[in-house]
Design an enzyme around this catalytic site. Structure first.
Site, PDB file in Angstrom:
ATOM      1  N   GLY A 152      -8.295  60.570  51.524  1.00  0.00           N
ATOM      2  CA  GLY A 152      -7.906  59.783  52.641  1.00  0.00           C
ATOM      3  C   GLY A 152      -5.856  59.371  52.263  1.00  0.00           C
ATOM      4  O   GLY A 152      -5.872  58.409  53.160  1.00  0.00           O
ATOM      5  N   GLY A 153      -5.512  60.089  52.436  1.00  0.00           N
ATOM      6  CA  GLY A 153      -3.779  60.385  52.222  1.00  0.00           C
ATOM      7  C   GLY A 153      -2.929  60.438  53.119  1.00  0.00           C
ATOM      8  O   GLY A 153      -1.901  59.714  52.833  1.00  0.00           O
ATOM      9  N   ARG A 154      -3.936  59.885  54.426  1.00  0.00           N
ATOM     10  CA  ARG A 154      -3.063  60.256  55.320  1.00  0.00           C
ATOM     11  C   ARG A 154      -3.112  58.434  56.230  1.00  0.00           C
ATOM     12  O   ARG A 154      -2.967  58.317  57.462  1.00  0.00           O
ATOM     13  CB  ARG A 154      -2.793  60.900  56.463  1.00  0.00           C
ATOM     14  CG  ARG A 154      -2.522  61.935  55.632  1.00  0.00           C
ATOM     15  CD  ARG A 154      -1.080  62.189  55.836  1.00  0.00           C
ATOM     16  NE  ARG A 154      -0.195  62.401  57.011  1.00  0.00           N
ATOM     17  CZ  ARG A 154       1.270  61.767  57.096  1.00  0.00           C
ATOM     18  NH1 ARG A 154       1.430  60.981  55.906  1.00  0.00           N
ATOM     19  NH2 ARG A 154       1.210  61.016  58.443  1.00  0.00           N
ATOM     20  N   GLY A 155      -3.311  57.306  55.524  1.00  0.00           N
ATOM     21  CA  GLY A 155      -4.231  56.624  55.664  1.00  0.00           C
ATOM     22  C   GLY A 155      -3.582  54.773  55.790  1.00  0.00           C
ATOM     23  O   GLY A 155      -1.566  55.406  55.220  1.00  0.00           O
ATOM     24  N   PHE A 156      -3.267  54.225  56.565  1.00  0.00           N
ATOM     25  CA  PHE A 156      -2.508  52.889  56.308  1.00  0.00           C
ATOM     26  C   PHE A 156      -2.672  53.018  54.601  1.00  0.00           C
ATOM     27  O   PHE A 156      -0.399  53.493  54.428  1.00  0.00           O
ATOM     28  CB  PHE A 156      -2.743  51.971  57.497  1.00  0.00           C
ATOM     29  CG  PHE A 156      -2.123  50.221  56.164  1.00  0.00           C
ATOM     30  CD1 PHE A 156      -0.640  50.762  57.021  1.00  0.00           C
ATOM     31  CD2 PHE A 156      -2.405  49.427  56.225  1.00  0.00           C
ATOM     32  CE1 PHE A 156       0.322  49.762  57.012  1.00  0.00           C
ATOM     33  CE2 PHE A 156      -1.695  48.147  55.752  1.00  0.00           C
ATOM     34  CZ  PHE A 156      -0.432  48.386  55.727  1.00  0.00           C
ATOM     35  N   TYR A 200     -18.764  48.748  57.170  1.00  0.00           N
ATOM     36  CA  TYR A 200     -18.299  48.524  55.995  1.00  0.00           C
ATOM     37  C   TYR A 200     -18.459  47.884  54.329  1.00  0.00           C
ATOM     38  O   TYR A 200     -18.077  48.642  53.814  1.00  0.00           O
ATOM     39  CB  TYR A 200     -16.861  48.162  57.470  1.00  0.00           C
ATOM     40  CG  TYR A 200     -15.481  48.155  55.394  1.00  0.00           C
ATOM     41  CD1 TYR A 200     -14.592  49.811  56.285  1.00  0.00           C
ATOM     42  CD2 TYR A 200     -15.279  47.710  55.142  1.00  0.00           C
ATOM     43  CE1 TYR A 200     -13.587  49.993  55.510  1.00  0.00           C
ATOM     44  CE2 TYR A 200     -14.284  47.582  54.897  1.00  0.00           C
ATOM     45  CZ  TYR A 200     -13.462  48.886  54.741  1.00  0.00           C
ATOM     46  OH  TYR A 200     -12.021  48.908  53.724  1.00  0.00           O
ATOM     47  N   LYS A 259     -19.205  49.132  51.012  1.00  0.00           N
ATOM     48  CA  LYS A 259     -17.699  49.396  50.460  1.00  0.00           C
ATOM     49  C   LYS A 259     -18.046  48.584  48.820  1.00  0.00           C
ATOM     50  O   LYS A 259     -18.099  49.718  47.824  1.00  0.00           O
ATOM     51  CB  LYS A 259     -16.858  48.867  51.019  1.00  0.00           C
ATOM     52  CG  LYS A 259     -16.252  49.348  52.644  1.00  0.00           C
ATOM     53  CD  LYS A 259     -14.714  49.955  51.214  1.00  0.00           C
ATOM     54  CE  LYS A 259     -13.662  50.059  50.857  1.00  0.00           C
ATOM     55  NZ  LYS A 259     -13.063  51.939  50.257  1.00  0.00           N
TER      56      LYS A 259
END
Length: 366
Positions: free
Chosen positions: A21-25, A166, A170
């Protein structure tokens, strides 16, 4: 071949890590910190066919790292085990940040990405003999949406019911990561951030969309633990460093830690602080009792689940029954365990973080 890096007069080769998910915030900030450290080569994985850098990224650290081989981007779906396993070949440490969009309250989606995806990450780590897995969890894993939380620590149990898909998934994923510690020599640790904010977040755009109007839901007395994104990144790095020693691995392997700014604040005072930094000087505040809002959000929830979603329409994130629970109840967390066991200490104070976040937003709009 990746280049060798020089440190302290001796030559050594940087270790290879992967950020799912390396392009997440938050993940973008984590990738930048890993590259700045000089200790890591970074394999960035995400759903997109390519990294799709912003102009600032292309001209900056990440663009340069992708050019010279210190970083690489790989299109990977964590729900596809074969893709994931190939992407983790030769990786020493995995920072697992990938998750489904928290604003979409779709249980099947969240279960597939957050739970099944995390199962795949663990299996791929075991297959590829990855040494360490640091999981980005959430402080919401102990929140039931009914009772407020005030300075709770990691002894707080998971609730029987959750306010949204969510946090429920999680929590399930966190359990898997904790259970995986010590199996096939994999060391794991979970980071539970408070409410993350920082450059590139969605908080500022949402507030701006209301024209700077201060809309308070409920009695306005509830507190939250906002945490600047670079402090969350620092918490991940502290966890990785701790697992690198035998004592640290024995102490912190298979554990979860709350990460905050150590500055719990009234939620609405925080909003007012952000608006002030954005230049909204009006002191007009609209207060809406929660008992008036809840029936509306319940109706919108029903409409979305039964009508809107059929046409691909998205329910506004601020107008859900779950979001009202987050906006009206206390949610603060004790960070002593992270301080004592991980050596964590915030590196950016709250007010400084707000200023940098709003300055970035103003710069990005020019």
């Amino acid at each position: 071949m990746y280049p060798s890096l020089v440190s302290g007069g001796g030559r050594r080769e940087a270790r290879l890590c992967a950020v799912t998910g390396g392009r997440g915030f938050m993940a973008r900030h984590l990738v930048a910190a890993l590259l700045r450290s000089g200790d890591w080569r970074v394999r960035i994985t995400d759903l997109g066919p390519e990294a799709a850098l912003s102009p600032a990224e292309d001209d900056g650290l990440l663009g340069a790292a992708l050019q010279d081989g210190r970083a690489a981007y790989v299109s990977v779906d964590v729900c596809e085990l074969a893709q994931l396993t190939k992407a983790l070949e030769g990786v020493h440490t995995v920072f697992h940040t990938a998750s489904a969009d928290h604003t979409k309250n779709n249980f099947q989606l969240h279960y597939k990405v957050n739970v099944e995806g995390t199962k795949n990450v663990i299996e791929a780590c075991n297959t590829c003999k990855v040494k360490k897995l640091i999981y980005t969890s959430s402080s919401g894993v102990v929140f039931d949406g009914v009772h407020g939380l005030f300075a709770v620590d990691e002894s707080t149990p998971y609730p029987d019911k959750f306010p949204d898909a969510y946090t429920e998934t999680k929590a399930e994923a966190e359990k898997l990561v904790i259970k995986a510690n010590g199996i096939n020599e994999l060391l794991t640790c979970c980071i539970r951030p408070g409410s993350i904010f920082g450059p590139g977040d969605t908080i500022v755009p949402i507030l701006v969309s209301y024209g700077g109007m201060m809309i308070i839901i409920g009695d306005g007395k509830n507190c939250d633990d906002f945490v600047y994104v670079e402090n969350v990144v620092h918490g991940h790095l502290c966890a990785e460093k701790t697992l690198s020693t035998k004592d640290g691995a024995n102490r912190s392997g298979g554990k979860a830690y709350f990460i905050t700014n150590l500055e719990p604040v009234n939620l609405w005072d925080f909003v007012y602080m952000v608006l002030g930094e954005l230049g909204y000087k009006s002191r007009f505040r609209l207060r809406i009792p929660s008992y008036l809002v809840k029936p509306i959000t319940c109706l919108l929830d029903w409409s979305y689940n039964n009508i809107f979603s059929l046409y691909g329409m998205r329910q506004p994130g601020m107008l859900t029954s779950a979001s009202i629970k987050y906006a009206t109840l206390n949610r603060t967390f004790n960070c002593n365990s992270a301080a004592e066991q991980l050596g964590y200490k915030p590196i950016v104070p709250l007010k400084e973080g707000v200023k940098m976040t709003t300055e970035f937003y103003k710069w990005s709009r020019t």
